[in-house]
Motif scaffolding. Structure first.
Motif, PDB file in Angstrom:
ATOM      1  N   VAL A  50      45.547  37.623 -14.712  1.00 57.74           N
ATOM      2  CA  VAL A  50      44.963  36.489 -15.428  1.00 57.74           C
ATOM      3  C   VAL A  50      44.673  36.988 -16.837  1.00 57.74           C
ATOM      4  CG1 VAL A  50      43.080  34.808 -15.504  1.00 57.74           C
ATOM      5  CG2 VAL A  50      43.869  35.669 -13.284  1.00 57.74           C
ATOM      6  N   GLY A  91      43.835  36.439 -21.086  1.00 59.04           N
ATOM      7  CA  GLY A  91      43.167  35.541 -22.026  1.00 59.04           C
ATOM      8  C   GLY A  91      43.556  35.842 -23.462  1.00 59.04           C
ATOM      9  N   ALA A 132      40.898  25.372 -21.435  1.00 61.86           N
ATOM     10  CA  ALA A 132      40.729  26.457 -20.460  1.00 61.86           C
ATOM     11  C   ALA A 132      39.298  26.511 -19.920  1.00 61.86           C
ATOM     12  CB  ALA A 132      41.085  27.796 -21.106  1.00 61.86           C
ATOM     13  N   LEU A 163      37.697  34.288 -16.841  1.00 66.40           N
ATOM     14  CA  LEU A 163      38.957  34.881 -16.377  1.00 66.40           C
ATOM     15  C   LEU A 163      38.684  35.846 -15.223  1.00 66.40           C
ATOM     16  CD1 LEU A 163      40.393  35.756 -19.899  1.00 66.40           C
ATOM     17  CD2 LEU A 163      40.992  33.780 -18.531  1.00 66.40           C
ATOM     18  N   CYS A 183      45.911  32.161 -20.416  1.00 67.26           N
ATOM     19  CA  CYS A 183      44.900  31.166 -20.790  1.00 67.26           C
ATOM     20  C   CYS A 183      44.581  31.276 -22.280  1.00 67.26           C
ATOM     21  CB  CYS A 183      43.613  31.390 -19.999  1.00 67.26           C
ATOM     22  SG  CYS A 183      43.887  31.580 -18.253  1.00 67.26           S
ATOM     23  N   GLY A 184      44.791  30.215 -23.015  1.00 66.72           N
ATOM     24  CA  GLY A 184      44.489  30.235 -24.448  1.00 66.72           C
ATOM     25  C   GLY A 184      45.316  31.258 -25.199  1.00 66.72           C
ATOM     26  N   ILE A 219      48.960  34.345 -15.242  1.00 62.91           N
ATOM     27  CA  ILE A 219      48.286  33.133 -15.717  1.00 62.91           C
ATOM     28  C   ILE A 219      47.805  33.405 -17.143  1.00 62.91           C
ATOM     29  CG2 ILE A 219      46.446  31.450 -15.259  1.00 62.91           C
ATOM     30  CD1 ILE A 219      46.496  32.290 -12.328  1.00 62.91           C
ATOM     31  N   MET A 233      40.145  31.769 -25.853  1.00 60.64           N
ATOM     32  CA  MET A 233      38.945  31.965 -25.044  1.00 60.64           C
ATOM     33  C   MET A 233      37.686  32.060 -25.921  1.00 60.64           C
ATOM     34  SD  MET A 233      40.051  31.703 -22.059  1.00 60.64           S
ATOM     35  CE  MET A 233      38.481  31.919 -21.248  1.00 60.64           C
ATOM     36  N   ILE A 247      47.932  27.880 -19.522  1.00 64.03           N
ATOM     37  CA  ILE A 247      46.867  26.891 -19.756  1.00 64.03           C
ATOM     38  C   ILE A 247      46.605  26.888 -21.255  1.00 64.03           C
ATOM     39  CG2 ILE A 247      44.493  26.191 -19.232  1.00 64.03           C
ATOM     40  CD1 ILE A 247      44.663  28.030 -16.730  1.00 64.03           C
ATOM     41  N   ASN A 248      46.893  25.762 -21.908  1.00 67.31           N
ATOM     42  CA  ASN A 248      46.728  25.718 -23.362  1.00 67.31           C
ATOM     43  C   ASN A 248      46.476  24.271 -23.766  1.00 67.31           C
ATOM     44  OD1 ASN A 248      47.315  25.801 -26.285  1.00 67.31           O
ATOM     45  ND2 ASN A 248      48.042  27.866 -25.822  1.00 67.31           N
ATOM     46  N   LYS A 249      45.577  24.074 -24.726  1.00 73.74           N
ATOM     47  CA  LYS A 249      45.267  22.683 -25.066  1.00 73.74           C
ATOM     48  C   LYS A 249      46.283  22.086 -26.045  1.00 73.74           C
ATOM     49  CE  LYS A 249      41.747  23.475 -28.584  1.00 73.74           C
ATOM     50  NZ  LYS A 249      40.360  23.343 -28.943  1.00 73.74           N
ATOM     51  N   LEU A 279      39.636  26.569 -15.936  1.00 72.14           N
ATOM     52  CA  LEU A 279      39.413  27.842 -15.219  1.00 72.14           C
ATOM     53  C   LEU A 279      38.373  27.715 -14.101  1.00 72.14           C
ATOM     54  CD1 LEU A 279      39.743  30.457 -18.099  1.00 72.14           C
ATOM     55  CD2 LEU A 279      41.090  30.410 -16.006  1.00 72.14           C
TER      56      LEU A 279
END
Ligand SMILES: Cc1cc2nc3c(=O)[nH]c(=O)nc-3n(C[C@H](O)[C@H](O)[C@H](O)COP(=O)(O)OP(=O)(O)OC[C@H]3O[C@@H](n4cnc5c(N)ncnc54)[C@H](O)[C@@H]3O)c2cc1C
Length: 321
Positions: free
Chosen positions: A205, A207, A305, A220, A264-265, A262, A211, A285-287, A309
């Motif tokens: 996982v 980041g 995230a 995370l 994230c951000g 995974i 984050m 995972i991203n906006k 998360l």
């Protein structure tokens, strides 16, 4: 029959999965396999190496091998390879092996190919695949004009077979040759982490700057704890001082190939992708729906995230705990 030597790595009495992958590949090729295990605990794993197909295991536990020293290991390992009579040497591409084997190759006048992601063994020859230009393309590479061929494979690229307790192995105890050393390792200061190293982890996982601060890496870690995963990071957050460099994935960090990654951000810069794009399943995972990481991802979650998360952690907890 071709003769293959596998350089074995282990921690706390357990053989590393990268080593088991290579033993399995050598066994499937019908080769006569020897293994080299050096350092404290080598004797204890020798029999286990045999159950994965090593007919002969060279072990050495001298006091001088307590901490890794490239001169001591280089002299010893090149001598043992000569003794084994192998023309093919396989090692997992760990930090230690990446430091050790260029030295061994020079001593043996051998060819060496590092960072391989594909391996084909037939007869006495080896062909490999390795990524180029940060993973933009893959090269098929063969050895030429060398008697000894050394291959460093990325971990998590090959299947691991089952051990066979009925296989018989010869254990040969060796001592490290005395050497006029130019460097002495006085002390190795290890990190406090008890987690599996990123290069061996089956689930990661990771980041990135999304984050927003070191304190949010707890989100995370919570998910990683439920999944039995190791936490990684992009360079942006390492440079910001949120996490140590040992956690960095990418071109100037670690190269990983877990079953599940995974992100994230993390935007998915080419230098980050260079270190993780051979992961089997990638979840991003991203906006930002346009983030480049989605081009590499197997599954993409467009969103915040900070909301996603905790939901993932909660749902996986229900299934796994
Ligand atoms: C020579 C060289 C070597 C390099 N080596 C490496 C390397 O080894 N590893 C590496 O990673 N980089 C490396 N880099 C840096 C690389 O180019 C990028 O700068 C870096 O990867 C960006 O990190 P990031 O994705 O975390 O940050 P950003 O690129 O800033 O991306 C942050 C992402 O987070 C998203 N985001 C923001 N808020 C949220 C939220 N709340 N929820 C979800 N998503 C959110 C944003 O949409 C954005 O996509 C190297 C660069 C150079 C020049």
């Amino acid at each position: 029959m071709s003769k293959i030597t596998v350089f074995a790595e282990f921690t706390n009495g357990k053989i590393k999965s990268g080593t088991l992958e290579l033993l399995t590949a050598a066994k499937a090729a019908g080769a006569e396999i020897s293994a080299i295990a050096v350092g404290p605990g080598a004797k204890a794993i020798a029999k286990d190496l045999g159950t994965y197909g090593a007919k002969k295991v060279f072990v050495c536990e001298n006091e001088t091998l307590k901490d890794y020293n490239s001169e001591v290991f280089g002299n010893l390992v090149s001598g043992l390879i000569k003794k084994s009579g192998s023309t093919i040497v396989l090692a997992s591409g760990t930090m230690l092996a990446r430091d050790l084997f260029p030295r061994v190759a020079t001593k043996l006048n051998a060819g060496m190919i590092g960072d391989c992601t594909g391996l084909k063994l037939s007869g006495g020859s080896v062909s490999v695949q390795r990524p180029l230009y940060s993973g933009k393309c893959t090269a098929n590479v063969d050895f030429q004009n060398c008697d000894t061929q050394i291959v460093l494979m990325r971990a998590n690229q090959l299947p691991i077979g089952s051990p066979d307790a009925s296989l018989i192995t010869e254990i040969v105890e060796e001592s490290a040759p005395a050497a006029d050393l130019k460097t002495i390792v006085k002390q190795v200061v290890k990190g406090a982490s008890t987690k599996l190293d990123l290069t061996e982890a089956n689930v990661i996982v990771s980041g990135g700057r999304g984050m927003k601060g070191a304190e949010h890496f707890k989100l995370l870690q919570d998910l990683a704890d439920v999944l039995g995963a190791t936490v990684g990071a992009s360079r942006a957050v390492v440079d910001a001082g949120w996490v140590p460099h040992a956690m960095q994935v990418g071109q100037t960090g670690k190269t990983v190939a877990p079953s599940l990654y995974i992100a994230c951000g993390i935007s998915g810069a080419i230098q980050h992708l260079a270190g993780m794009s051979s992961s089997k399943v990638i979840v991003a995972i991203n906006k930002d729906p346009e983030a480049p990481i989605f081009k590499k991802a197997t599954y993409g979650i467009v969103g915040d995230a900070f909301e996603i998360l905790p939901l993932l952690t909660q749902e996986f907890k229900k299934i796994l705990q």
